[in-house]
Design a protein around this motif. Structure first.
Motif, mmCIF file in Angstrom:
data_model
loop_
_atom_site.group_PDB
_atom_site.id
_atom_site.type_symbol
_atom_site.label_atom_id
_atom_site.label_comp_id
_atom_site.label_asym_id
_atom_site.label_seq_id
_atom_site.Cartn_x
_atom_site.Cartn_y
_atom_site.Cartn_z
ATOM 1 N N GLU A 83 0.817 -1.215 0.000
ATOM 2 C CA GLU A 83 0.000 0.000 0.000
ATOM 3 C C GLU A 83 0.853 1.269 0.000
ATOM 4 O OE1 GLU A 83 -2.450 -3.333 1.517
ATOM 5 O OE2 GLU A 83 -0.468 -2.587 2.037
ATOM 6 N N CYS A 84 1.960 1.265 0.751
ATOM 7 C CA CYS A 84 2.846 2.444 0.770
ATOM 8 C C CYS A 84 3.466 2.683 -0.606
ATOM 9 C CB CYS A 84 3.931 2.290 1.822
ATOM 10 S SG CYS A 84 3.351 2.459 3.531
ATOM 11 N N LEU A 85 3.849 1.618 -1.292
ATOM 12 C CA LEU A 85 4.387 1.760 -2.642
ATOM 13 C C LEU A 85 3.336 2.361 -3.571
ATOM 14 C CD1 LEU A 85 6.308 -1.616 -2.944
ATOM 15 C CD2 LEU A 85 7.350 0.673 -2.932
ATOM 16 N N ARG A 86 2.113 1.878 -3.445
ATOM 17 C CA ARG A 86 1.011 2.377 -4.282
ATOM 18 C C ARG A 86 0.710 3.847 -3.986
ATOM 19 N NH1 ARG A 86 -3.963 -0.135 -2.205
ATOM 20 N NH2 ARG A 86 -3.795 1.625 -0.790
ATOM 21 N N ASP A 87 0.714 4.215 -2.676
ATOM 22 C CA ASP A 87 0.301 5.555 -2.263
ATOM 23 C C ASP A 87 1.449 6.558 -2.159
ATOM 24 O OD1 ASP A 87 -2.204 4.394 -2.043
ATOM 25 O OD2 ASP A 87 -2.077 4.162 0.139
ATOM 26 N N GLY A 88 2.689 6.077 -2.293
ATOM 27 C CA GLY A 88 3.835 6.971 -2.181
ATOM 28 C C GLY A 88 4.129 7.400 -0.753
ATOM 29 N N THR A 89 3.812 6.539 0.217
ATOM 30 C CA THR A 89 4.051 6.853 1.622
ATOM 31 C C THR A 89 5.237 6.045 2.154
ATOM 32 O OG1 THR A 89 2.356 5.240 2.257
ATOM 33 C CG2 THR A 89 1.656 7.533 2.058
ATOM 34 N N GLN A 90 5.659 6.340 3.367
ATOM 35 C CA GLN A 90 6.845 5.741 3.964
ATOM 36 C C GLN A 90 6.485 4.669 4.989
ATOM 37 O OE1 GLN A 90 10.146 6.679 3.229
ATOM 38 N NE2 GLN A 90 9.211 7.798 1.555
ATOM 39 N N TRP A 91 7.405 3.758 5.237
ATOM 40 C CA TRP A 91 7.247 2.751 6.271
ATOM 41 C C TRP A 91 8.493 2.721 7.143
ATOM 42 C CZ3 TRP A 91 7.633 1.273 1.068
ATOM 43 C CH2 TRP A 91 8.832 0.668 0.704
ATOM 44 N N VAL A 92 8.368 2.056 8.315
ATOM 45 C CA VAL A 92 9.494 1.894 9.235
ATOM 46 C C VAL A 92 10.099 0.503 9.048
ATOM 47 C CG1 VAL A 92 10.219 1.863 11.659
ATOM 48 C CG2 VAL A 92 8.506 3.525 10.884
ATOM 49 N N HIS A 93 9.290 -0.539 9.266
ATOM 50 C CA HIS A 93 9.720 -1.927 9.079
ATOM 51 C C HIS A 93 8.634 -2.668 8.311
ATOM 52 C CE1 HIS A 93 13.118 -1.539 11.775
ATOM 53 N NE2 HIS A 93 12.314 -0.977 12.673
ATOM 54 N N LEU A 94 9.006 -3.807 7.743
ATOM 55 C CA LEU A 94 8.073 -4.576 6.917
ATOM 56 C C LEU A 94 7.729 -5.910 7.548
ATOM 57 C CD1 LEU A 94 9.738 -3.898 3.460
ATOM 58 C CD2 LEU A 94 7.680 -2.818 4.386
ATOM 59 N N ARG A 95 6.494 -6.353 7.303
ATOM 60 C CA ARG A 95 5.988 -7.645 7.752
ATOM 61 C C ARG A 95 5.341 -8.327 6.558
ATOM 62 N NH1 ARG A 95 9.097 -6.103 11.171
ATOM 63 N NH2 ARG A 95 8.443 -5.058 13.080
ATOM 64 N N MET A 96 5.416 -9.675 6.531
ATOM 65 C CA MET A 96 4.798 -10.417 5.440
ATOM 66 C C MET A 96 3.745 -11.368 5.978
ATOM 67 S SD MET A 96 6.386 -12.778 2.401
ATOM 68 C CE MET A 96 6.208 -14.384 3.170
ATOM 69 N N CYS A 97 2.578 -11.365 5.359
ATOM 70 C CA CYS A 97 1.495 -12.273 5.708
ATOM 71 C C CYS A 97 1.872 -13.685 5.272
ATOM 72 C CB CYS A 97 0.214 -11.830 5.008
ATOM 73 S SG CYS A 97 -1.157 -12.974 5.204
ATOM 74 N N LEU A 98 1.751 -14.634 6.187
ATOM 75 C CA LEU A 98 2.113 -16.009 5.855
ATOM 76 C C LEU A 98 0.961 -16.791 5.247
ATOM 77 C CD1 LEU A 98 4.497 -16.818 8.821
ATOM 78 C CD2 LEU A 98 5.068 -16.324 6.448
ATOM 79 N N ASP A 99 -0.195 -16.165 5.070
ATOM 80 C CA ASP A 99 -1.298 -16.786 4.336
ATOM 81 C C ASP A 99 -1.203 -16.498 2.843
ATOM 82 O OD1 ASP A 99 -3.421 -18.222 5.948
ATOM 83 O OD2 ASP A 99 -3.217 -16.397 7.139
ATOM 84 N N CYS A 100 -0.877 -15.228 2.495
ATOM 85 C CA CYS A 100 -0.971 -14.843 1.079
ATOM 86 C C CYS A 100 0.249 -14.117 0.524
ATOM 87 C CB CYS A 100 -2.209 -13.991 0.870
ATOM 88 S SG CYS A 100 -2.111 -12.352 1.628
ATOM 89 N N GLY A 101 1.222 -13.760 1.358
ATOM 90 C CA GLY A 101 2.407 -13.080 0.873
ATOM 91 C C GLY A 101 2.304 -11.565 0.810
ATOM 92 N N HIS A 102 1.216 -10.998 1.337
ATOM 93 C CA HIS A 102 1.083 -9.530 1.385
ATOM 94 C C HIS A 102 2.218 -8.953 2.221
ATOM 95 C CE1 HIS A 102 -0.285 -5.830 3.450
ATOM 96 N NE2 HIS A 102 -0.781 -5.538 2.260
ATOM 97 N N VAL A 103 2.890 -7.944 1.702
ATOM 98 C CA VAL A 103 3.934 -7.244 2.446
ATOM 99 C C VAL A 103 3.348 -5.911 2.897
ATOM 100 C CG1 VAL A 103 6.235 -6.225 2.368
ATOM 101 C CG2 VAL A 103 5.778 -8.363 1.145
ATOM 102 N N GLY A 104 3.354 -5.705 4.219
ATOM 103 C CA GLY A 104 2.798 -4.479 4.783
ATOM 104 C C GLY A 104 3.744 -3.878 5.805
ATOM 105 N N CYS A 105 3.491 -2.636 6.143
ATOM 106 C CA CYS A 105 4.333 -1.941 7.118
ATOM 107 C C CYS A 105 3.879 -2.249 8.545
ATOM 108 C CB CYS A 105 4.346 -0.447 6.844
ATOM 109 S SG CYS A 105 2.738 0.344 6.746
ATOM 110 N N CYS A 106 4.822 -2.146 9.469
ATOM 111 C CA CYS A 106 4.609 -2.509 10.872
ATOM 112 C C CYS A 106 3.763 -1.475 11.614
ATOM 113 C CB CYS A 106 5.956 -2.666 11.569
ATOM 114 S SG CYS A 106 6.826 -1.096 11.794
ATOM 115 N N ASP A 107 3.431 -1.775 12.852
ATOM 116 C CA ASP A 107 2.620 -0.869 13.664
ATOM 117 C C ASP A 107 3.379 0.371 14.119
ATOM 118 O OD1 ASP A 107 0.436 -2.468 13.323
ATOM 119 O OD2 ASP A 107 0.348 -3.196 15.389
#
Length: 87
Positions: free
Chosen positions: A25-49
């Motif tokens: 989502e950050c790549l799509r929206d042009g926003t920043q993240w701190v750390h990355l997490r990956m969903c082990l069901d589907c491979g979605h990569v998202g930013c941490c809390d």
């Protein structure tokens, strides 16, 4: 400590990351993240809390995919959002 039963429901092999270059989502929206997490069901990569938009936990809540792993180099831990524990 209780045992997380969600780990037994994960697909094998582990899914490939959908966006290995960063938070989907950050790549799509042009926003920043701190750390990355990956969903082990589907491979979605998202930013941490600690990231402003918290896409990994939002994905877990919306898609009912409870287990993530760190997507940071050198880290190999997993977390279950439902059981709120390292698995």
């Amino acid at each position: 400590m209780s045992v997380c039963e969600h780990v037994a429901q994960l697909p094998t092999p582990e899914p490939a990351p959908r966006t290995p270059q960063g938070c989907e989502e950050c790549l799509r929206d042009g926003t920043q993240w701190v750390h990355l997490r990956m969903c082990l069901d589907c491979g979605h990569v998202g930013c941490c809390d600690s990231s402003p938009r918290r896409h990994a936990s939002a994905h877990a809540a919306e898609d009912k995919h409870p287990v993530i792993r760190s997507f940071e180099p050198g880290e190999d831990w997993r977390w279950c959002f439902v059981d709120e524990q390292i698995v």
